[in-house]
Design an enzyme around this catalytic site. Structure first.
Site, PDB file in Angstrom:
ATOM      1  N   GLU A   1     -11.406   0.571  -5.709  1.00 23.75           N
ATOM      2  CA  GLU A   1     -11.710   1.163  -7.029  1.00 23.75           C
ATOM      3  C   GLU A   1     -13.216   1.210  -7.269  1.00 23.75           C
ATOM      4  O   GLU A   1     -13.711   2.122  -7.932  1.00 23.75           O
ATOM      5  CB  GLU A   1     -10.956   0.387  -8.127  1.00 23.75           C
ATOM      6  CG  GLU A   1      -9.468   0.693  -8.057  1.00 23.75           C
ATOM      7  CD  GLU A   1      -8.541  -0.414  -8.529  1.00 23.75           C
ATOM      8  OE1 GLU A   1      -9.017  -1.376  -9.155  1.00 23.75           O
ATOM      9  OE2 GLU A   1      -7.331  -0.310  -8.248  1.00 23.75           O
TER      10      GLU A   1
ATOM     11  N   GLU B   1      -6.261  -3.288   1.977  1.00 23.12           N
ATOM     12  CA  GLU B   1      -5.567  -2.684   0.837  1.00 23.12           C
ATOM     13  C   GLU B   1      -5.521  -1.164   1.028  1.00 23.12           C
ATOM     14  O   GLU B   1      -6.482  -0.461   0.669  1.00 23.12           O
ATOM     15  CB  GLU B   1      -6.300  -3.003  -0.472  1.00 23.12           C
ATOM     16  CG  GLU B   1      -6.332  -4.471  -0.810  1.00 23.12           C
ATOM     17  CD  GLU B   1      -6.494  -4.690  -2.314  1.00 23.12           C
ATOM     18  OE1 GLU B   1      -5.696  -5.455  -2.866  1.00 23.12           O
ATOM     19  OE2 GLU B   1      -7.388  -4.090  -2.933  1.00 23.12           O
TER      20      GLU B   1
ATOM     21  N   HIS C   1     -13.901  -3.462  -3.358  1.00 21.90           N
ATOM     22  CA  HIS C   1     -12.567  -2.983  -3.734  1.00 21.90           C
ATOM     23  C   HIS C   1     -12.571  -1.458  -3.744  1.00 21.90           C
ATOM     24  O   HIS C   1     -13.560  -0.834  -4.116  1.00 21.90           O
ATOM     25  CB  HIS C   1     -12.177  -3.550  -5.102  1.00 21.90           C
ATOM     26  CG  HIS C   1     -10.722  -3.347  -5.398  1.00 21.90           C
ATOM     27  ND1 HIS C   1     -10.217  -2.133  -5.806  1.00 21.90           N
ATOM     28  CD2 HIS C   1      -9.663  -4.181  -5.288  1.00 21.90           C
ATOM     29  CE1 HIS C   1      -8.905  -2.252  -5.950  1.00 21.90           C
ATOM     30  NE2 HIS C   1      -8.539  -3.477  -5.638  1.00 21.90           N
TER      31      HIS C   1
ATOM     32  N   ASN D   1      -6.049 -10.370  -8.647  1.00 26.77           N
ATOM     33  CA  ASN D   1      -7.128  -9.501  -9.140  1.00 26.77           C
ATOM     34  C   ASN D   1      -6.658  -8.916 -10.463  1.00 26.77           C
ATOM     35  O   ASN D   1      -5.835  -8.010 -10.479  1.00 26.77           O
ATOM     36  CB  ASN D   1      -7.416  -8.401  -8.113  1.00 26.77           C
ATOM     37  CG  ASN D   1      -8.458  -7.416  -8.614  1.00 26.77           C
ATOM     38  OD1 ASN D   1      -9.067  -7.625  -9.656  1.00 26.77           O
ATOM     39  ND2 ASN D   1      -8.654  -6.342  -7.849  1.00 26.77           N
TER      40      ASN D   1
ATOM     41  N   SER E   1       0.619  -3.148  -4.212  1.00 29.52           N
ATOM     42  CA  SER E   1       1.984  -3.282  -4.715  1.00 29.52           C
ATOM     43  C   SER E   1       2.714  -4.482  -4.115  1.00 29.52           C
ATOM     44  O   SER E   1       3.932  -4.450  -3.913  1.00 29.52           O
ATOM     45  CB  SER E   1       2.780  -1.988  -4.496  1.00 29.52           C
ATOM     46  OG  SER E   1       2.164  -0.897  -5.185  1.00 29.52           O
TER      47      SER E   1
ATOM     48  N   GLY F   1      -1.270  -0.025  -6.889  1.00 32.40           N
ATOM     49  CA  GLY F   1      -0.818   0.357  -8.223  1.00 32.40           C
ATOM     50  C   GLY F   1       0.218   1.469  -8.229  1.00 32.40           C
ATOM     51  O   GLY F   1       0.521   2.033  -9.273  1.00 32.40           O
TER      52      GLY F   1
ATOM     53  N   LYS G   1      -8.304  -7.180 -12.486  1.00 31.54           N
ATOM     54  CA  LYS G   1      -8.956  -5.890 -12.776  1.00 31.54           C
ATOM     55  C   LYS G   1      -9.464  -5.883 -14.231  1.00 31.54           C
ATOM     56  O   LYS G   1      -9.871  -6.935 -14.737  1.00 31.54           O
ATOM     57  CB  LYS G   1      -8.005  -4.736 -12.455  1.00 31.54           C
ATOM     58  CG  LYS G   1      -7.456  -4.844 -11.016  1.00 31.54           C
ATOM     59  CD  LYS G   1      -6.775  -3.614 -10.528  1.00 31.54           C
ATOM     60  CE  LYS G   1      -6.308  -3.829  -9.094  1.00 31.54           C
ATOM     61  NZ  LYS G   1      -5.687  -2.659  -8.502  1.00 31.54           N
TER      62      LYS G   1
HETATM   63  P1  13P Z   1      -1.518  -3.724  -7.144  1.00 29.15           P
HETATM   64  O1  13P Z   1      -0.956  -5.032  -6.675  1.00 29.15           O
HETATM   65  O2  13P Z   1      -1.399  -3.502  -8.615  1.00 29.15           O
HETATM   66  O3  13P Z   1      -1.029  -2.571  -6.308  1.00 29.15           O
HETATM   67  O4  13P Z   1      -3.112  -3.811  -6.889  1.00 29.15           O
HETATM   68  C1  13P Z   1      -3.559  -4.199  -5.640  1.00 29.15           C
HETATM   69  C2  13P Z   1      -5.021  -4.416  -5.717  1.00 29.15           C
HETATM   70  O5  13P Z   1      -5.786  -3.482  -5.842  1.00 29.15           O
HETATM   71  C3  13P Z   1      -5.508  -5.793  -5.668  1.00 29.15           C
HETATM   72  O6  13P Z   1      -6.892  -5.839  -5.487  1.00 29.15           O
END
Ligand code: 13P
Length: 250
Positions: A97, A167, A95, A11, A212, A173, A13
């Site tokens: 976010e 997740e 997601h 992803n 992560s 992150g 982002k």
């Molecule tokens: P990270 O791997 O940067 O923690 O992000 C995970 C994520 O949100 C994947 O969709």
């Protein structure tokens, strides 16, 4: 792991310039032999077209990061699953976010998953709890409620064709990944929840961990009984770390 092909999804982002996206996709396609694991890259919307061109004829699949519930019409700023289906085979929905920044509800996420399936895409539907929910000992019940909303929206037949990504929000992150045991506990609970109403779907359903995940910890997640792959954010932005994660799944 039962008879489920592992899936490693990147992803990206809201990252990368166009040339970087094209270069990264090219390096990943060059480094992936194409057997034993499914690999999907999810660039930002504007880079779907150039990245699709790079991935054409390679075993690396393309995914989007979101889709509309609607097919076409007056929905400014939205992109329909049917439009995406011309380029992609997967789409991330729900997601954390987007749940956070766009107020996406469990119900809406379920509708997006269902719309994606109807258009021929495989939705990667995300679930996961915030830290206060985990600290209150409610992670599993929280995630079960999210899974129930998705499962009821896609129906008994659809649930075997989706991918779920667990997740935990506090691990995204932050560099603070869930331990493989903690992730496996929730992922096993998700599988049990789906299996309770549809044993076949529960056995077939691919469930990913995300938060992560990186080249160092990937193998430990993939060695668990129920985690079938990883949804990778930061570590998917570099070809070498992403390809190491892919190798850990083979
Ligand atoms: P990270 O791997 O940067 O923690 O992000 C995970 C994520 O949100 C994947 O969709």
């Amino acid at each position: 792991m039962a008879d489920r092909t592992p899936l490693i999804a990147g992803n990206w982002k809201m990252n990368l310039e166009e040339w970087q996206a094209v270069e990264l996709a090219g390096s990943i396609a060059d480094g992936f032999k194409g057997t034993g694991v499914d690999v999907v890259l999810c660039p930002p919307f504007p880079w779907l077209v150039p990245v699709a061109a790079v991935l054409q004829g390679t075993p690396v699949a393309l995914g989007a990061q979101d889709c509309s519930t609607e097919t076409a019409g007056a929905y400014t700023g939205q992109v329909s699953p049917a439009m995406l289906n011309a380029l992609c085979s997967y789409v991330i929905v729900g997601h954390s976010e987007r749940r956070r920044d766009c107020c996406e509800s469990n119900e809406l996420v379920g509708q997006k998953a269902n719309a994606a399936l109807a258009a021929g895409l495989t939705p990667i539907a995300c679930v996961g709890e915030a830290l206060d929910i985990r600290d209150a000992g409610q992670a599993i019940s929280w995630v079960e409620e999210q899974v129930d909303a998705i499962a009821s929206a896609v129906g008994a037949e659809g649930v075997a064709r989706i991918v779920i990504a667990y997740e935990p929000i506090w691990a995204i992150g932050t560099g603070r990944s869930a331990t493989p045991d903690d992730a496996e506990d929730v992922v096993a609970a998700i599988r049990a929840r789906v299996s309770a109403t549809n044993a076949t779907a529960g056995a077939q359903l691919r469930i990913l961990y995300g938060g992560s995940a990186n080249a160092e910890n990937a193998a430990a997640y993939l060695a668990t009984a129920n985690i079938d792959g990883l949804l990778v954010g930061g570590a998917s932005l570099k070809a070498d770390s992403f390809l190491e994660i892919v190798s850990a799944a083979i």
